[in-house]
Scaffold this active site. Sequence first.
Site, mmCIF file in Angstrom:
data_model
loop_
_atom_site.group_PDB
_atom_site.id
_atom_site.type_symbol
_atom_site.label_atom_id
_atom_site.label_comp_id
_atom_site.label_asym_id
_atom_site.label_seq_id
_atom_site.Cartn_x
_atom_site.Cartn_y
_atom_site.Cartn_z
ATOM 1 N N HIS A 5 0.835 -1.202 0.000
ATOM 2 C CA HIS A 5 0.000 0.000 0.000
ATOM 3 C C HIS A 5 0.871 1.254 0.000
ATOM 4 O O HIS A 5 1.401 1.665 1.041
ATOM 5 C CB HIS A 5 -0.954 -0.015 1.204
ATOM 6 N N GLU A 48 2.818 0.408 3.357
ATOM 7 C CA GLU A 48 2.321 -0.624 4.277
ATOM 8 C C GLU A 48 2.426 -1.963 3.551
ATOM 9 O O GLU A 48 1.853 -2.128 2.467
ATOM 10 C CB GLU A 48 0.876 -0.325 4.668
ATOM 11 N N ASN A 57 -5.029 4.180 7.715
ATOM 12 C CA ASN A 57 -6.444 4.501 7.532
ATOM 13 C C ASN A 57 -7.320 4.009 8.670
ATOM 14 O O ASN A 57 -8.470 4.415 8.794
ATOM 15 C CB ASN A 57 -6.948 3.938 6.193
#
Length: 504
Positions: free
Chosen positions: A144, A156, A194
């Site tokens: 990510h 990530e 997130n």
Amino acid sequence: MTALDLSSPVAVVGTGTMGQGIAQVALTAGHPVRLYDAVPGRAREAAEGIVARLDRLVAKERLTAADRDAARDRLLPADDLTGLADCALVVEAVLERLDVKQELFGALEDVVSDDCLLATNTSSLSVTAVGGALRVPGRLVGLHFFNPAPLLPLVEVVSGFATDVACATRAYETARAWGRTPVACADTPGFVVNRIARPFYAEAFTVYECQGADPATIDAVLRESGGFRMGAFELTDLIGQDINESVTRSVWQAFFQDVRFTPSLAQRRLVESGRLGRKSGRGWYDYADGAERPEPHTAEPAEPPAYVVAEGGLGPASDLLALIREAGIQVRVEDEDHGTRLVLPSGGRLALADGRTSVEHRDVVYFDLSPDYRGATRIALSHSRDTSARTVAEATGLFQALGKKVSVIGDVPGMIVARTVARIIDLAYDAVAKGVATEEDIDTAMRLGVNYPLGPFEWSRRLGRGWAGSLLEGLHERDRSGRYAPSLALYRHACATGKREDTP
Ligand SMILES: NC(=O)c1ccc[n+]([C@@H]2O[C@H](COP(=O)([O-])OP(=O)(O)OC[C@H]3O[C@@H](n4cnc5c(N)ncnc54)[C@H](O)[C@@H]3O)[C@@H](O)[C@H]2O)c1
């Protein structure tokens, strides 16, 4: 397991915003890079776009012309997936839809060798689900990246339920070899950033929804007192309200509608009205030509008190005592070790936000948290209708004498920065306890991914072990929805210092 050899070709599928950025990172690291996009001609356009960006780096003398030429020669658009057959890693950055990604990886498996590493750049889907239908699911990992990928170093590295440890390690080492800062995390909704960042938006929207303050004031307090780069309202206008809300909704749904992640009704209405932020010309703020940006509420000048009595060392706000003395205001300390209150000449008290409302006390003004009271340029204060005007004026004058602007907001428990930071800390402890990532990686992810002034664990250490738990207990008592209930992990952390009872 080491990083991929630089001679191994890397493919990027889906050459939109993220795909181009990721391809540029792999290319400048030294790999041959293949590009493929479902829309004919788009991979070729993407290659041209990447080379144009490399040209700009050459113009800025951040890349040599020879390196740019070599990179250009290594970059190859492919007309179909068979052009990716010799790749050792395929990173997917296509549409954020599970069926589209599953179908793509299924087709890729028919083309690439069995030891080719597969990676998804999904930001909200389950990596496990993306790889669920694969013949060799162990080789799929989440990589990510953040936008813009060439500029933001955080990646990530997400291990799905079926991901082989060796594949995750190889992806991690490869990201590191590309000059990125990888953090390893488990496949849970929102991954690290997130997930843990949700309260930054949610608490600002909550304060607004309960009429605590307007967006401009909340943003100013988050920036000037909290040390955040941007406030939640201006940041979501930049991200796009629809994008930000859809991340919140997907995390909330993926956690089976966990109340800690409940989306904001005010933001829903904003999206419904088409006010999507900068891109639509209007969000929380108006971006039309000539539109005036609303100013935060700032209190008029007030007389500072001649002296204050400190009942306790002020805990996380202890730096204030030195600042008050430096401003020429006398400080008498009554109990060095306990308490977080100042008594004003009016007889009223000034206390650090603690999760209670001001109306519960006789004559109290609350002040908000700052990670750096010396550097803060604004402080929020709150009080009830019963607080005396003299106490409010003395509290206002006191902070103004320290060179701070003062924003007087509604009687919101936990104020603005304090409730936000407490919830971020709580989610961070919860994430570690659930095996999502390590403390160190979470701090790195939040500093690099969303520019927080401190990682949640650094913050927690500064504030003291019991601080976040006790503030959340206060909020939880006043809002029984469960949204503020401290996690077991945070409770355990607080108990590890002193909250223990001798007998069960
Ligand atoms: N934009 C961001 O800030 C951001 C950040 C991190 C992760 N992501 C994730 O990255 C992915 C891509 O996002 P984006 O913003 O670059 O999207 P984008 O719309 O800019 O690009 C997507 C590209 O994929 C292509 N595409 C769609 N289906 C395809 C298929 N089956 N095969 C090949 N190509 C296909 C499209 O033609 C388009 O060029 C999404 O999963 C998104 O969630 C986005």
